[in-house]
Design an enzyme around this catalytic site. Structure first.
Site, PDB file in Angstrom:
ATOM      1  N   SER A  50     -16.176 -13.807  25.094  1.00  0.00           N
ATOM      2  CA  SER A  50     -14.877 -13.711  24.931  1.00  0.00           C
ATOM      3  C   SER A  50     -13.948 -14.787  25.477  1.00  0.00           C
ATOM      4  CB  SER A  50     -14.153 -12.344  25.058  1.00  0.00           C
ATOM      5  OG  SER A  50     -14.220 -12.098  26.619  1.00  0.00           O
ATOM      6  N   ASP A 340      -4.349 -11.604  29.427  1.00  0.00           N
ATOM      7  CA  ASP A 340      -4.494 -10.051  29.287  1.00  0.00           C
ATOM      8  C   ASP A 340      -5.345  -9.537  30.684  1.00  0.00           C
ATOM      9  OD1 ASP A 340      -7.355 -10.472  29.092  1.00  0.00           O
ATOM     10  OD2 ASP A 340      -7.094 -10.011  26.728  1.00  0.00           O
ATOM     11  N   HIS A 343      -8.720 -12.017  30.439  1.00  0.00           N
ATOM     12  CA  HIS A 343      -8.913 -13.437  30.240  1.00  0.00           C
ATOM     13  C   HIS A 343      -7.559 -14.152  30.253  1.00  0.00           C
ATOM     14  CE1 HIS A 343     -10.906 -10.590  27.149  1.00  0.00           C
ATOM     15  NE2 HIS A 343     -11.862 -11.377  27.228  1.00  0.00           N
TER      16      HIS A 343
END
Length: 368
Positions: A50, A340, A343
């Site tokens: 991610s 977030d 991340h």
């Protein structure tokens, strides 16, 4: 939160980075350093999770997606592409540094598009997945490391071979392209605590990783940009449960540090084993630690919020808390390291590119 208002901090960061004395070199760079830091590559092929997923998970049956606002609020056009950030990822900034277009998500391309963009690069990264095949699969579909390499091989066979008249020309293209990896943290999230020995786990994980690097070499890769694993223990979703509250989970960080040390040593071995192959080792682990606790010469990161995410702004430290469509978001993401709970923000990713390519403090050419 539009893109134009974020330009001024970027200019300030550029000025500060160029003033940094670490950018002054008295010795002539080696040929490999010249290529990695000042050269160009034909294409950028990205393998990862991610941290660098540009939207592959949008096309998979999984809960782990970022294709909705407030993600992408500072990306081009304010569009949520599937990147787990308010804007660009480190893969995007690496492409920009080498004068390449932003690398598109493999699963978002038609066969015709694959034929065209494969010449400048494709991104196979998939959020929640990892080096082990089963990592992240409890949350839905994702592309593990071996599957991503399989897809790259398919790209070479089905798309790139159509673009070159001879095998020699194809080999040259691959040899003059850059292959980037940023993967492994999810393996620690899902499987590390099932093992008694951090050393054993690191060895097992490293063996699987290096096996895929060797596969990439067999496919024709000769230039590798290898990111180590980030400090999971210092991320907002981890420090929520530490004592004292807000401190890093040193147990998790030490375990990842063992893997990172073994990784760098192993790359030296591969450098010796493979002819005409170069590795750039990126110390993403210590980059993020420095952002959290900046040293005296790191002016640019001292005013950033290093512990709470921008989304959700009302973060109360829950391990399950995440950024949702309904989340209240901070007004100035450029004041945060994390967008977030898991991340980084675009500004943190931009600072990474400065530390790697301008200061050259976290990216180092691997030597035998």
């Amino acid at each position: 939160m539009g893109g134009t208002c974020s330009l001024k901090p970027y200019l300030l960061l550029l000025l500060l980075s160029f003033l940094n004395v670490t950018t002054i070199y008295s010795t002539k760079p080696s040929k490999e350093e010249a290529v990695f830091f000042d050269g160009k590559f034909r294409a950028l092929y990205v393998i990862g999770d991610s941290l660098v997923d540009p939207g592959n998970n949008n096309h998979l049956l999984t809960w782990i997606k970022a294709n909705f606002p407030p993600y992408g609020s500072d990306f081009e056009g304010g569009k949520a592409t599937g990147r787990f950030s308010n804007g660009k990822t480190i893969a995007d900034y690496i492409a920009i540094h080498y004068g390449l277009p932003l690398v598109p998500a493999y699963l978002g391309l038609s066969e015709e598009q694959k034929n065209n963009v494969s010449l400048t690069g494709i991104n196979y990264a998939s959020a929640s997945c990892g080096i082990f095949y089963l990592t992240g699969k409890l949350l839905g579909q994702c592309l593990s490391l071996s599957v991503q390499v399989n897809l790259l091989e398919e790209t070479i066979e089905k798309n790139l071979k159509n673009k070159f008249k001879t095998q020699s020309e194809l080999n040259q293209h691959l040899a003059e392209s850059l292959f980037m990896t940023a993967i492994g943290v999810n393996d620690y999230v899902f499987f590390y605590y099932k093992f008694i020995s951090a050393n054993y786990f690191a060895n097992k994980l490293l063996h699987r990783f290096l096996k895929q690097i060797e596969r990439l070499h067999e496919l024709g890769a000769r230039n590798f940009f290898i990111n180590n694993i980030k400090p999971l223990g210092c991320y907002p979703n981890m420090i929520a449960t530490t004592e004292p509250r807000g401190s890093c989970n040193e147990h998790a960080n030490r375990a990842i540090g063992i893997f990172n040390n073994k990784l760098r040593e192993s790359l030296s071995g591969l450098k010796k084993k493979f002819n005409n192959t170069s590795f750039l080792y990126s110390d993403y682990f210590n980059f993020m630690l420095e952002l959290r606790e900046p040293s005296s010469n790191q002016v640019r990161s001292k005013q950033l919020n290093t512990t709470s995410p921008c989304c959700p702004k009302d973060y109360h430290g829950s391990l399950t808390s995440s950024c949702k469509r309904s989340s209240i978001v901070c007004k100035e993401p450029n004041n945060y390291i994390f967008f977030d709970p898991r991340h980084p923000t675009q500004i943190a990713n931009f600072m990474y590119s400065i530390a790697c390519f301008k200061e050259r403090s976290i990216c180092h050419v691997v030597k035998t």
